[in-house]
Scaffold this motif. Structure first.
Motif, PDB file in Angstrom:
ATOM      1  N   ASP A 113       0.852  -1.192   0.000  1.00 16.98           N
ATOM      2  CA  ASP A 113       0.000   0.000   0.000  1.00 16.98           C
ATOM      3  C   ASP A 113       0.890   1.245   0.000  1.00 16.98           C
ATOM      4  O   ASP A 113       1.887   1.290   0.730  1.00 16.98           O
ATOM      5  N   PRO A 114       0.571   2.278  -0.789  1.00 15.26           N
ATOM      6  CA  PRO A 114       1.417   3.479  -0.825  1.00 15.26           C
ATOM      7  C   PRO A 114       1.623   4.114   0.551  1.00 15.26           C
ATOM      8  O   PRO A 114       2.731   4.555   0.875  1.00 15.26           O
ATOM      9  N   LEU A 115       0.552   4.151   1.370  1.00  9.32           N
ATOM     10  CA  LEU A 115       0.662   4.741   2.704  1.00  9.32           C
ATOM     11  C   LEU A 115       1.627   3.938   3.585  1.00  9.32           C
ATOM     12  O   LEU A 115       2.463   4.505   4.291  1.00  9.32           O
ATOM     13  N   VAL A 116       1.520   2.604   3.527  1.00  8.90           N
ATOM     14  CA  VAL A 116       2.402   1.747   4.329  1.00  8.90           C
ATOM     15  C   VAL A 116       3.850   1.930   3.899  1.00  8.90           C
ATOM     16  O   VAL A 116       4.754   2.040   4.740  1.00  8.90           O
ATOM     17  N   GLN A 117       4.082   1.986   2.595  1.00  8.39           N
ATOM     18  CA  GLN A 117       5.449   2.184   2.109  1.00  8.39           C
ATOM     19  C   GLN A 117       5.995   3.548   2.525  1.00  8.39           C
ATOM     20  O   GLN A 117       7.174   3.694   2.859  1.00  8.39           O
ATOM     21  N   ASN A 118       5.132   4.560   2.565  1.00  6.26           N
ATOM     22  CA  ASN A 118       5.568   5.886   3.001  1.00  6.26           C
ATOM     23  C   ASN A 118       5.913   5.883   4.491  1.00  6.26           C
ATOM     24  O   ASN A 118       6.894   6.514   4.910  1.00  6.26           O
ATOM     25  N   VAL A 119       5.111   5.180   5.297  1.00  8.84           N
ATOM     26  CA  VAL A 119       5.404   5.064   6.726  1.00  8.84           C
ATOM     27  C   VAL A 119       6.740   4.340   6.935  1.00  8.84           C
ATOM     28  O   VAL A 119       7.563   4.762   7.758  1.00  8.84           O
ATOM     29  N   LEU A 120       6.960   3.256   6.193  1.00 12.31           N
ATOM     30  CA  LEU A 120       8.225   2.517   6.304  1.00 12.31           C
ATOM     31  C   LEU A 120       9.407   3.391   5.891  1.00 12.31           C
ATOM     32  O   LEU A 120      10.471   3.361   6.523  1.00 12.31           O
ATOM     33  N   ALA A 121       9.212   4.183   4.829  1.00 10.26           N
ATOM     34  CA  ALA A 121      10.270   5.113   4.422  1.00 10.26           C
ATOM     35  C   ALA A 121      10.536   6.118   5.539  1.00 10.26           C
ATOM     36  O   ALA A 121      11.693   6.461   5.826  1.00 10.26           O
ATOM     37  N   GLY A 122       9.467   6.569   6.195  1.00 11.67           N
ATOM     38  CA  GLY A 122       9.628   7.496   7.318  1.00 11.67           C
ATOM     39  C   GLY A 122      10.364   6.867   8.488  1.00 11.67           C
ATOM     40  O   GLY A 122      11.169   7.528   9.162  1.00 11.67           O
ATOM     41  N   ILE A 123      10.118   5.575   8.737  1.00  5.30           N
ATOM     42  CA  ILE A 123      10.827   4.869   9.810  1.00  5.30           C
ATOM     43  C   ILE A 123      12.310   4.760   9.491  1.00  5.30           C
ATOM     44  O   ILE A 123      13.178   4.975  10.357  1.00  5.30           O
ATOM     45  N   ILE A 124      12.636   4.455   8.233  1.00  2.00           N
ATOM     46  CA  ILE A 124      14.048   4.389   7.813  1.00  2.00           C
ATOM     47  C   ILE A 124      14.708   5.751   8.002  1.00  2.00           C
ATOM     48  O   ILE A 124      15.826   5.860   8.526  1.00  2.00           O
TER      49      ILE A 124
END
Length: 407
Positions: free
Chosen positions: A8-19
């Motif tokens: 999901d785009p939102l999940v990938q954005n959250v993961l990018a934010g965690i990185i």
């Protein structure tokens, strides 16, 4: 309630934010301490290492967008996470040996890797979002960055609360290095290929066939001919200089426990700023996207100008000898005014950058073009930061440094 999917785009954005939070967030926490967490007399060396870091970043930034479109965000993140633990390790090394070669070399490598990491993150926030959610996607990454930086600052503050030394203990460096290494693992196991990402209605992201490296370079050159990007050059250049000025003043004026408190509150205000500006830029009550942009720019300009004027007045009232820094505690009189300015600049750093990125990301919806813009934004930003660190490393009076960066 929709099921959360890894693609999901939102999940990938959250993961990018965690990185970003685990890498740059920890870097921000230790940078906001001033002098890389070391004593005040290390400030000049740390500023020199950071000048090298951002000079390399500036050069790499012109091409990192093409790297993302060629190799994808996962590979870009994996390389991008490598520089942060090495750099913090080099600060630890310098504190114990006083040898400058390692932090300067580590700074150069971090300039290369950090640009790739930030470009991958910006690519995801720019191209995975819709026009109506782009401000929220950008501010979400900044919010997670600031949250992790705040957590790192809490660790440093707790360990430094009763510190008698003028530098952070070894435990702070070790904790930060371990957290930075974990960013590599998040990228390795959880970032997926853009071609597999699906929106809530199961539609894929817009995809354009990759055109090859030579065409990429031509596209990059064409990008630089866009008058809108040239107009935004100065705002991009100036968008992160506040962090450098505040971190240097923090290390030169205050003792280690007060530096830790200032660092913590600077990062907490970034979380507040990320929430605030995300709401402003995607506020459906302001129907026109153009109107939202003008209102946001007016608010950001007011906060930025007020902060720099206030800091100039504070420095005028509190002159300092670089060879004999005062090392105030939070119980001393000058702390109060600086504390308020620190809160303003913490918020300023996020709302300024998110607004600039939001404006530039509105130029196109082409994912590959957005990747090039992402790299360029971060590269130009790094040029301004390199210049700011250079003025600090030159040992200029702090009032002159502030005058330069405010201008």
């Amino acid at each position: 309630m929709p099921t959360l999917r890894l693609n999901d785009p939102l999940v990938q954005n959250v993961l990018a934010g965690i990185i970003i939070g685990l890498g740059p967030g920890m870097y921000l926490a230790i940078t906001a301490l001033g002098a890389g967490g070391g004593p005040a007399n290390e400030t000049q060396m740390v500023n020199l290492a950071n000048s090298v870091l951002y000079a390399v970043w500036f050069l790499v930034g012109w091409f990192s967008g093409s790297f993302v479109t060629t190799f994808g965000p996962k590979a870009t993140f994996l390389i991008g996470t490598l520089g942060y633990p090495i750099y913090v390790g080099s600060l630890w090394y310098f504190t114990n040996t006083a040898n400058e070669w390692f932090p300067i070399a580590a700074g150069a490598f971090l300039g290369l890797s950090a640009n790739l990491l930030w470009t991958a993150g910006a690519y995801i926030s720019f191209s995975y979002s819709t026009e109506g959610s782009r401000g929220s996607f950008i501010s979400m990454q900044w919010g997670l960055l600031s949250l992790f930086a705040s957590l790192g600052s809490i660790v440093a503050f707790g360990l430094n609360f009763n510190a008698s030394k003028l530098q952070v203990p070894i435990a702070v460096y070790i904790v930060f290095i371990l957290l930075m290494v974990s960013a590599f693992l998040v990228a390795l196991f959880f970032i997926v290929k853009p071609s597999t990402v699906r929106r809530r209605d199961s539609t894929p992201l817009a995809h354009y066939p990759h055109q090859g490296i030579w065409q990429e370079l031509k596209n990059q050159r064409r990008l630089l001919q866009d008058w809108r990007l040239l107009v935004m050059f100065i705002p991009m250049l100036a968008s992160e200089v506040a962090l450098i000025v505040l971190s240097s003043l923090n290390s030169l004026y205050f003792n280690i426990r007060t530096r830790s408190l200032n660092s913590l509150m600077f990062n907490v205000m970034q979380v507040v700023g990320a929430i605030f500006i995300g709401f402003m830029l995607d506020n459906s009550k302001i129907s026109s996207r153009r109107a939202r942009g003008f209102v946001s720019v007016a608010v950001v300009a007011t906060i930025v100008i007020a902060g720099w004027i206030g800091l100039t007045v504070w420095l005028y009232k509190n002159p300092m000898d670089l060879l004999n820094p005062p090392l105030f505690d939070w119980t001393d009189g000058p702390f109060g005014g600086f504390f308020v300015l620190n809160l303003i600049f913490g918020m300023n750093m996020v709302i300024y950058q998110v607004t600039v990125q939001w404006i530039i990301s509105s130029f196109t919806n082409d994912p590959e073009e957005l990747a090039r813009l992402a790299g360029l934004v971060k590269g130009v930003l790094a040029g301004g930061v390199a210049a700011a660190f250079g003025t600090e490393a030159a040992g200029l009076p702090q009032l002159h440094v502030v005058a330069y960066n405010f201008t």
